[in-house]
Enzyme design. Structure first.
Site, PDB file in Angstrom:
ATOM      1  CE  LYS A  31      -3.408   1.885   3.868  1.00 58.65           C
ATOM      2  NZ  LYS A  31      -2.649   0.743   4.479  1.00 58.65           N
ATOM      3  CB  SER A  38      -0.954   0.009   1.204  1.00 56.50           C
ATOM      4  OG  SER A  38      -0.226   0.128   2.399  1.00 56.50           O
TER       5      SER A  38
END
Lengths: 206, 206
Positions: free
Chosen positions: A158, A121
């Site tokens: 993230k 990610s």
DNA sequence: TCTTATAGTATACACTTGTTCACCTATTTA
DNA sequence: TAAATAGGTGAACAAGTGTATACTATAAGA
């Protein structure tokens, strides 16, 4: 920085190596002995030359030769976290699979730990599957920081943004969508301060 | 490792800090002075206690206090190379701008050094401008290895391939073309074994 | 209660260490 | 050619430094 003679270069290397091995610099006589110079003044001439040329500095007293370069050689043991078990605090001993010594600049602050990345990610931020991240434990973050967040017990890495009251966790991967968090079971475990990529055989830091 | 008293802990911290700042450890009297202990033997007692408990070691002679945990054998001092000057071997003292302690797995082998990346030619391999690479010094490489190559005195980082007699240095960036080397002034300085990305303020490892 | 560990003061001494001075020999530079 | 730089020897000395000894005091454990 002026050029060094071959002899001066050898002596500088010896001083650095000695200090690196022993943790303290050699005495003038130890330098002389290493190079079979029979008088301490012979070695001192070289030291004086290296000081004059800017490669060394001297303090007062014994063994106070100092390399002009800065040595950041404080080392701190940093825990490596395995798979984060649900319900157990990320730094609990149950999660720790090992310890690695890291230099000061890679372990700033006290509550620092290492995590191995699973998933892609964050590839566009240069963080790939299998990479290790060095995380500084903190509960807050600023917009744009890459954070380790715990959502419903699952740890995820993230980029962090706060827009008004909603928090957005943005992946760095064009195939993935941002996660919008609305104050559920959400905490910030820490901020990513560096990434270590292992390219050797086993891809393991332990 | 046994527990330390508050006083012993303070003194150990001072020794570590002093050494980190100055490059050499303090003398017994300097420790005494710092803590307003009026006799060198007062400070010596603390040093002896720290040695006994395994936190310090002593050499012979002046200023030979050595921190035990800094120099455990699984840590090795690795030189950080600055801008590589033409004509000077990459590992020569003139090119070294500092030293960083790295754990075993990040410094395998003997001739290991750290370089900072300039340019974006390896972004698709997760190696970006400003990142540090840990390089294991070797003159050979296998197909697919990421290597530090010296072409006409300039150091460059590329993926290495040999096809018959020609050598191809492949960037990991769709905007850049592979370099074909035909045995000019070409040497391999080493193989990249890991990448360290600094995400904190100064992006410096020193 | 006796012992041990911790913490400190004061004095003294021996060794380590840095430094200086005189003197020597090459090599390089102006 | 003269002067500077690099490299080295030998002896002597002052200061820095580690260490040993004796003495005092407090706190924790057996």
């Amino acid at each position: 920085m002026r050029n060094l003679t071959k002899r001066q270069s050898e002596i500088l290397s010896f001083i650095e190596e000695y200090r690196s091995i022993n943790g303290y610099p050699p005495s003038v006589r130890e330098i002389a002995k290493r190079f079979s110079i029979k008088s301490p003044s012979g070695a001192k001439k070289h030291i004086d030359a290296l000081v004059k040329k800017g490669y060394l500095k001297r303090g007062k007293g014994a063994r106070t030769i100092r390399g002009e370069r800065f040595y950041s050689d404080n080392v701190r043991m940093v825990p490596v976290i395995g798979k984060v078990a649900a319900g157990i605090p990320i730094l609990a001993v149950e999660n720790v699979i090992g310890e690695v010594p890291l230099p000061e600049k890679l372990s700033e602050g006290k509550e620092v730990f290492i995590l191995q990345i699973e998933g892609d990610s964050m590839v566009n931020a240069g963080i790939e599957n299998g990479d290790y991240i060095v995380v500084k434990g903190q509960q807050t973050a600023e917009n744009g920081d890459i954070v380790v967040a715990i959502i419903d017990g699952d740890a995820t890495v993230k980029r962090f943004f706060r827009k008004g009251k909603t928090i957005i966790l943005q992946p760095e991967n064009e195939n993935m969508k941002p996660i919008e968090v609305k104050r559920g079971d959400f905490t910030i475990a820490g901020k990513v301060i560096s990434v270590i990529k292992m390219l050797n055989g086993k891809h393991s830091i332990l």
